[in-house]
Enzyme design. Structure first.
Site, short mmCIF file in Angstrom:
data_model
loop_
_atom_site.label_atom_id
_atom_site.label_comp_id
_atom_site.label_asym_id
_atom_site.label_seq_id
_atom_site.Cartn_x
_atom_site.Cartn_y
_atom_site.Cartn_z
N ASP A 17 0.83 -1.20 0.00
CA ASP A 17 0.00 0.00 0.00
C ASP A 17 0.87 1.26 0.00
OD1 ASP A 17 -2.73 1.20 0.46
OD2 ASP A 17 -1.65 2.03 2.18
N GLU B 174 1.17 -0.95 -5.32
CA GLU B 174 0.08 0.02 -5.47
C GLU B 174 0.70 1.39 -5.64
OE1 GLU B 174 -3.18 2.90 -3.93
OE2 GLU B 174 -1.54 2.26 -2.66
N HIS C 282 -11.42 0.07 -4.94
CA HIS C 282 -12.06 0.73 -3.80
C HIS C 282 -11.71 2.21 -3.73
CE1 HIS C 282 -8.02 0.15 -2.39
NE2 HIS C 282 -8.26 0.97 -1.38
C1 GLC Z 1 -3.91 3.39 -0.59
C2 GLC Z 1 -5.27 2.79 -0.38
C3 GLC Z 1 -6.22 3.86 0.03
C4 GLC Z 1 -5.72 4.50 1.28
C5 GLC Z 1 -4.27 4.95 1.14
C6 GLC Z 1 -3.67 5.21 2.48
O1 GLC Z 1 -3.89 4.27 -1.64
O2 GLC Z 1 -5.69 2.11 -1.52
O3 GLC Z 1 -7.51 3.37 0.19
O4 GLC Z 1 -6.50 5.62 1.58
O5 GLC Z 1 -3.45 3.98 0.56
O6 GLC Z 1 -3.44 4.00 3.16
C1 GLC Z 2 -2.87 6.55 -3.27
C2 GLC Z 2 -2.60 7.44 -4.48
C3 GLC Z 2 -3.69 8.39 -4.70
C4 GLC Z 2 -4.94 7.70 -4.31
C5 GLC Z 2 -4.93 7.65 -2.83
C6 GLC Z 2 -6.12 7.03 -2.24
O1 GLC Z 2 -1.72 6.12 -2.68
O2 GLC Z 2 -1.36 8.01 -4.58
O3 GLC Z 2 -3.73 8.82 -6.02
O4 GLC Z 2 -6.02 8.37 -4.80
O5 GLC Z 2 -3.77 7.08 -2.37
O6 GLC Z 2 -7.14 7.87 -2.42
#
Ligand code: GLC
Ligand code: GLC
Length: 636
Positions: A280, A322, A386
């Protein structure tokens, strides 16, 4: 610099000093082999990160002790695969679900396994299911304890039972490795607040001047939560780095103690049965003053070091990246020695862009540049997840096509949030930045593709087009090399849900519009013939079955075909025995192309796997509104 001699000497010393008595005899020789294989790289990475610290050796030894300790945990039976690596096979079909929204709790999820099997799912991502703050936990991404299952979802025992049940049915388990931050209720934060200097160094605590300096170069991820990346903490009298919500404290990877401690947490997730760890927010893990603090070279070093720990301690597990960042940066994480899997956010965003504009130049040009990734790695292709949709693409490519990146993003945001006349989409804006006008989009697949609006207006043609858009997106994703990933509810056309607006802990986060609990009624509707939901569900099931039945979907070949029309996306895949031509019309206009299927496939003996009954003409190809085809050569 480490010479081979120094590395060897250090390893010998470590092996003498750590306790290996817990490693079961039958595992010892394989473990020792992996040590010989991977220790030199791991040591080099750790020295690059922490070599200037006087206590670097101590941390290296603690790290190796942790990896050895993990060998004592009982091994889980894993899913066998006929394809190597498994994620390149056509059997790999994914779905991402929230445990509570999809099945109530972990026990309920066991009961839903037949539903997943019926669809053909073999890769299940469970959104974070760990202990988390009760009110707002960013959908579980604020983790208070990686080792405890959230009591609302069940117990650690339930999780193990679930992973066993999934593995027995050939389904791999994907868990989140949320390692950029913890919640502010994690025991490390509590210790820091209690004044423990060890844990104060786990986080980024800054004085106002430093916070300002960092803020001046760092992107704001959640500008509607708070401006800048820091949250003032009264107890500590410091600014705390919080990239996301104020209750998510960023860990400080410049501290080897953090790295070593987090490896232990990671191995715990492996011991619960995870086959894939989803890394993540990995782009944010290394920070340096004066930089954007995203995608820095040392972020890669940290992740590669984690990967080496995995290869040493649990080589059956792979990483999924991610990184929702610039496409060139996304690709830099995808390596066999870093992340074997990655979301494909570029293709995702540009398919939506193509549907809005009815043109595919940006999609084609971007895929030409970015689709190819190293052997032994794979994309995870998806339409929705999500999170929000962010319009990430390479502005140099759009500029070459005469598209102004800034203006075009503004258009897409308007188009997908009901602020553009004639748009089919019902979406909502996410995290509008008042300073630079940035914005992202939320909504379910069905709502963004037009089902919601067609239902409201009762317009039959609009409904037909909406369903065709959904079929088209799915057909492209299920035919593209990599793992296709469904997002819960999208497989049965769930619409946006405004209920989050009445919940104070969710109201400010519009991503909840596409996070709806799946009810039995939803599942029943999806079975009722003639409903849009049933159409979507049965088409997805059918595509998955076709994918699994035809070897060509397991081939890694992928050649983009630029047809004469600016509205099409097409590609070719092949094995020694068969060829597949995928053609999609991203517009509602009927297209008469210059090319024929026979020319494109180099064979006149062809069938459309999606419409096996339809005869295929030898003349120029005609494409219906949003038409999509899987043309496959027939032997003989
Ligand atoms: C990732 C997750 C998102 C979350 C963020 C912080 O982007 O997919 O849902 O808000 O990380 O953990
Ligand atoms: C992620 C991304 C961002 C995404 C968010 C979750 O790590 O960098 O673009 O929208 O976290 O909302």
């Amino acid at each position: 610099m480490n010479t081979a001699y120094e590395t060897r000497k250090t390893l010998d010393l470590i092996l003498r000093e750590i306790d290996l008595s817990g490693v079961p005899a039958r595992r010892m020789s394989a473990f020792r082999k992996r040590i010989d294989l991977y220790f030199p790289d791991l040591f080099a990475h750790m020295m690059e990160l922490y070599g200037t610290r006087y206590d670097a050796y101590v941390h290296m030894r603690t790290l190796m002790q942790g990896l050895a300790r993990h060998q004592a945990t009982p091994a889980m039976r894993r899913v066998k695969s006929t394809t190597e690596p498994w994620f390149e096979g056509r059997e790999a079909v994914g779905m991402a679900v929230y445990v509570d929204l999809f099945a109530g709790d972990l026990k309920g999820l066991i009961d839903r396994i037949p539903y997943l099997e019926d669809l053909g799912v073999t890769y299940l991502h469970l959104m974070p299911l760990y202990l988390a703050p009760e009110a707002n936990s960013d959908g579980g991404y604020a983790v208070s304890d990686y080792r405890t299952v959230n009591p609302a979802l069940g117990t650690n025992k339930d999780l193990k039972a679930l992973s066993r049940a999934l593995h027995a049915r050939g389904i791999r388990l994907v868990l989140d490795f949320v390692f950029n931050h913890t919640s502010d209720e994690h025991r490390w934060v509590r210790a820091a607040l209690d004044g423990d200097p060890r844990y104060q160094q786990f986080y980024f605590l800054c004085d106002p001047d430093d916070a300002d300096a960092y803020n001046s170069t760092v992107r704001e991820i959640f500008p509607q939560v708070r401006r800048g990346s820091f949250t003032w903490n009264e107890t500590l009298g410091k600014h705390v780095w919080t990239t996301f919500n104020s209750f998510q404290w960023d860990l400080n990877y410049a501290n080897p103690d953090v790295f070593v401690s987090v490896v232990d947490e990671m191995l715990h997730l492996v011991s619960m049965g995870a086959d894939v760890l989803r890394l993540d927010a990995l782009a944010f893990v290394w920070k340096e003053m004066g930089t954007v603090c995203e995608n820095l070279p040392k972020a890669h070093t940290v992740i590669q070091a984690f990967n080496l720990c995995l290869k040493l301690a649990a080589p059956e597990v792979v990483f999924k990246s991610e990184a929702i960042v610039h496409p060139d940066e996304v690709n830099r994480y995808i390596r066999r020695d870093e992340c074997e899997l990655s979301y494909n956010p570029l293709m995702m965003a540009l398919m939506w862009e193509s549907l809005a504009t009815r043109r595919t130049e940006l999609l084609n040009a971007s895929m030409e540049r970015s689709f190819a990734i190293p052997e032994g790695t794979a994309w995870v292709n998806y339409i929705r997840c999500h999170d929000d949709i962010g319009w990430m693409w390479d502005d140099a490519i759009s500029a070459r096509l005469g598209i102004d990146g800034y203006g075009h993003r503004q258009f897409l945001n308007r188009f997908y949030t009901g602020r553009f006349e004639g748009s089919f989409a019902s979406g909502v804006p996410f995290q509008e930045n008042p300073t630079n006008g940035d914005c992202r989009v939320c909504g379910t697949l069905a709502s963004l593709a037009g089902v919601e609006q067609a239902q409201q207006t009762g317009n039959a043609l609009a409904m037909e087009h909406a369903l065709r858009r959904i079929d088209l997106l799915n057909a492209v994703v299920f035919a593209t090399p990599g793992i296709p990933l469904l997002y819960q509810g999208d497989e049965i056309g769930v619409l946006n849900d405004d209920a989050y607006l009445t919940d104070p802990s969710k109201r400010e986060d519009s991503r909840w519009v596409h996070r709806k609990a799946l009810t039995d009624a939803d599942l029943t509707t999806a079975q009722a013939p003639g409903t849009p939901q049933a159409h979507i569900h049965s088409e997805i099931r059918r595509m998955i079955a076709i994918r699994k039945a035809n070897a060509v979907f397991g081939s890694s070949s992928f050649d983009l075909i630029r047809l004469a029309s600016p509205h099409t996306f097409a590609f070719l895949r092949e094995t020694d025995a068969a060829r597949l031509l995928v053609v999609a019309n991203f517009s509602e206009h009927t297209l008469s192309l210059e090319e024929s299927v026979a020319d494109l496939l180099g064979s006149a003996k062809v069938m459309d796997l999606l419409a096996p009954e339809t005869a295929i003409g030898t003349g120029p190809l005609r494409l219906d509104a949003y038409g999509v085809h899987w043309f496959h050569t027939i032997r003989g």
